[in-house]
Each structure stands twice: as structure tokens, then as C-alpha cells.
Design an enzyme around this catalytic site. Structure first.
Site, PDB file in Angstrom:
ATOM      1  N   LYS A 117       7.291 -10.256  43.098  1.00 16.11           N
ATOM      2  CA  LYS A 117       7.552 -11.327  42.134  1.00 16.11           C
ATOM      3  C   LYS A 117       8.014 -12.623  42.807  1.00 16.11           C
ATOM      4  O   LYS A 117       8.439 -12.611  43.972  1.00 16.11           O
ATOM      5  CB  LYS A 117       8.602 -10.834  41.130  1.00 16.11           C
ATOM      6  CG  LYS A 117       8.115  -9.651  40.286  1.00 16.11           C
ATOM      7  CD  LYS A 117       9.122  -9.291  39.203  1.00 16.11           C
ATOM      8  CE  LYS A 117       8.621  -8.140  38.349  1.00 16.11           C
ATOM      9  NZ  LYS A 117       9.531  -7.860  37.202  1.00 16.11           N
ATOM     10  N   TYR A 168       2.043  -9.769  30.341  1.00 13.39           N
ATOM     11  CA  TYR A 168       3.178  -9.056  29.737  1.00 13.39           C
ATOM     12  C   TYR A 168       3.082  -9.005  28.209  1.00 13.39           C
ATOM     13  O   TYR A 168       4.111  -8.846  27.537  1.00 13.39           O
ATOM     14  CB  TYR A 168       4.489  -9.718  30.152  1.00 13.39           C
ATOM     15  CG  TYR A 168       4.979  -9.336  31.533  1.00 13.39           C
ATOM     16  CD1 TYR A 168       5.331  -8.020  31.833  1.00 13.39           C
ATOM     17  CD2 TYR A 168       5.126 -10.289  32.540  1.00 13.39           C
ATOM     18  CE1 TYR A 168       5.790  -7.663  33.090  1.00 13.39           C
ATOM     19  CE2 TYR A 168       5.600  -9.934  33.803  1.00 13.39           C
ATOM     20  CZ  TYR A 168       5.936  -8.621  34.070  1.00 13.39           C
ATOM     21  OH  TYR A 168       6.407  -8.261  35.310  1.00 13.39           O
ATOM     22  N   ASN A 196      13.756  -8.912  39.500  1.00 13.20           N
ATOM     23  CA  ASN A 196      13.935  -7.598  40.112  1.00 13.20           C
ATOM     24  C   ASN A 196      12.900  -7.293  41.194  1.00 13.20           C
ATOM     25  O   ASN A 196      12.535  -6.150  41.413  1.00 13.20           O
ATOM     26  CB  ASN A 196      13.984  -6.510  39.025  1.00 13.20           C
ATOM     27  CG  ASN A 196      12.699  -6.437  38.215  1.00 13.20           C
ATOM     28  OD1 ASN A 196      11.803  -7.260  38.384  1.00 13.20           O
ATOM     29  ND2 ASN A 196      12.591  -5.440  37.357  1.00 13.20           N
ATOM     30  N   GLU A 208      -3.823  -3.676  34.064  1.00  8.57           N
ATOM     31  CA  GLU A 208      -3.150  -4.617  34.966  1.00  8.57           C
ATOM     32  C   GLU A 208      -3.993  -4.928  36.205  1.00  8.57           C
ATOM     33  O   GLU A 208      -4.017  -6.067  36.680  1.00  8.57           O
ATOM     34  CB  GLU A 208      -1.785  -4.056  35.370  1.00  8.57           C
ATOM     35  CG  GLU A 208      -0.825  -3.994  34.177  1.00  8.57           C
ATOM     36  CD  GLU A 208       0.571  -3.521  34.533  1.00  8.57           C
ATOM     37  OE1 GLU A 208       0.795  -3.080  35.681  1.00  8.57           O
ATOM     38  OE2 GLU A 208       1.446  -3.614  33.652  1.00  8.57           O
TER      39      GLU A 208
HETATM   40  P1  CMP Z   1       8.777  -5.208  35.064  1.00  6.20           P
HETATM   41  O1  CMP Z   1       8.744  -3.863  35.678  1.00  6.20           O
HETATM   42  O2  CMP Z   1       7.891  -6.251  35.641  1.00  6.20           O
HETATM   43  O3  CMP Z   1       8.464  -5.070  33.492  1.00  6.20           O
HETATM   44  C1  CMP Z   1       8.935  -5.982  32.538  1.00  6.20           C
HETATM   45  C2  CMP Z   1       9.921  -6.948  33.117  1.00  6.20           C
HETATM   46  O4  CMP Z   1      10.758  -7.569  32.155  1.00  6.20           O
HETATM   47  C3  CMP Z   1      10.904  -6.214  34.008  1.00  6.20           C
HETATM   48  O5  CMP Z   1      10.287  -5.756  35.165  1.00  6.20           O
HETATM   49  C4  CMP Z   1      11.972  -7.259  34.187  1.00  6.20           C
HETATM   50  O6  CMP Z   1      11.581  -8.278  35.095  1.00  6.20           O
HETATM   51  C5  CMP Z   1      12.014  -7.832  32.774  1.00  6.20           C
HETATM   52  N1  CMP Z   1      13.022  -7.182  31.951  1.00  6.20           N
HETATM   53  C6  CMP Z   1      13.056  -5.931  31.497  1.00  6.20           C
HETATM   54  N2  CMP Z   1      14.135  -5.700  30.744  1.00  6.20           N
HETATM   55  C7  CMP Z   1      14.796  -6.855  30.709  1.00  6.20           C
HETATM   56  C8  CMP Z   1      15.980  -7.266  30.080  1.00  6.20           C
HETATM   57  N3  CMP Z   1      16.714  -6.433  29.342  1.00  6.20           N
HETATM   58  N4  CMP Z   1      16.385  -8.537  30.250  1.00  6.20           N
HETATM   59  C9  CMP Z   1      15.618  -9.378  31.002  1.00  6.20           C
HETATM   60  N5  CMP Z   1      14.474  -9.041  31.620  1.00  6.20           N
HETATM   61  C10 CMP Z   1      14.068  -7.791  31.480  1.00  6.20           C
END
Ligand code: CMP
Length: 140
Positions: free
Chosen positions: A11, A51, A114, A128
Site C-alpha cells: 500500500k 474496494y 496497514n 482482484e
Molecule cells: P485490507 O485488507 O486492504 O481490506 C480493507 C481495508 O480497509 C483494510 O485492509 C484496512 O486498510 C481498511 N480497514 C479495515 N477496517 C478498518 C477500520 N475499522 N477502520 C479503518 N480502516 C479499516
């Protein structure tokens, strides 16, 4: 054992912090085979499409702003049980809950920022992968 493919994203937070090499090193060290790789700079609309499954979530707008904030590296990984194996290597979405030694536990700074993304199931992986790659861009 099932041969699978999964989509991995390094990311924008991780690309900006110089963690591309670190993530790829961990993939290779764990025998997760990379069969496609490129850098992309998603527009907001492209991030929203990727997303779309989360469009009702309160974090959707912030997440798609973040994912379109700079370059990301997208990869296709291939192997037996690669979807689960890569998810184990990443750790839980919330880095505070991620196991010791996982990528997110060691490098994430925020539940949103993350470091990495991975598909969560075979059907999601197919969507995806096709979102970023055509068949000529995937080797093997
Ligand atoms: P990802 O695995 O890419 O899938 C969805 C993304 O949304 C996740 O990683 C995080 O980057 C984001 N995400 C998921 N839960 C939350 C949350 N509670 N608050 C903010 N961002 C979130």
C-alpha cells in the site's frame, strides 16, 4: 492442496516508507512465488471500484483516499494454499491484533495504513487479480 492465486498490494504507506524491498523479501523467504508485479497510482474512482465490497462501511471514503494517495505495488502470488499462507504472513487487519513476526505487526501504524492487502478468498482473488492484470501480464 490447491494451486491458487492471490492479489497482494504493497500500500501507499509502505511504498512511501521504503518498505517495498522488505515486503518482497518476506514473500520470497516464505516461498510465496510472484508471477506478476507492477506499480500503480490508483485514482479515487479506481480505489472505490477495487474496494466496492466495503462501500457501506464508515471507513470507505478515508480508505479510498488513502489508497489513491500515492503509488502502490500490485502483485499476483501463486502456489498451494497461497491465499491462506499470504494472509498468515500479513497478520490481522488490525495490527494490534496481528501475531508476532507478521508484516502488519512489525510495520503497520494504523488499522487503515496497514502496509499490505491480500485477497480473502478464491472468488475475491479472481476479481482482484482481473482488476489489475490481464492474462499476458501473468507469467507461468
Ligand atoms: P485490507 O485488507 O486492504 O481490506 C480493507 C481495508 O480497509 C483494510 O485492509 C484496512 O486498510 C481498511 N480497514 C479495515 N477496517 C478498518 C477500520 N475499522 N477502520 C479503518 N480502516 C479499516
Amino acid at each position: 492442496m490447491r494451486m491458487e492465486r492471490t492479489l497482494s498490494i504493497i500500500k501507499p504507506d509502505a511504498v512511501g516508507r521504503g518498505l517495498i524491498g522488505e515486503v518482497i523479501r518476506r514473500l520470497e523467504e516464505n516461498n510465496l512465488k510472484i508471477v506478476a508485479l507492477k506499480m500503480v497510482c490508483m485514482t479515487k474512482a479506481q480505489a472505490q471500484g477495487f474496494y466496492a465490497v466495503h462501500k457501506e462501511r464508515p471507513f470507505f471514503d478515508s480508505l479510498t483516499d488513502f489508497m489513491s494517495s500515492g503509488p502502490a505495488v500490485v502483485m499476483v502470488l501463486e502456489g498451494e494454499n497461497v491465499i491462506a499462507r499470504y494472509r498468515e504472513l500479513m497478520g490481522a487487519t488490525n495490527y494490534r491484533e496481528a501475531a508476532e513476526g507478521t508484516i502488519r505487526r512489525e510495520f503497520a501504524t494504523d488499522i487503515e495504513k496497514n502496509v499490505v492487502h491480500g485477497s480473502d478468498a478464491a472468488a475475491t482473488a479472481a476479481f482482484e487479480i482481473a482488476y489489475f492484470f490481464n492474462s499476458f501480464e501473468i507469467v507461468g
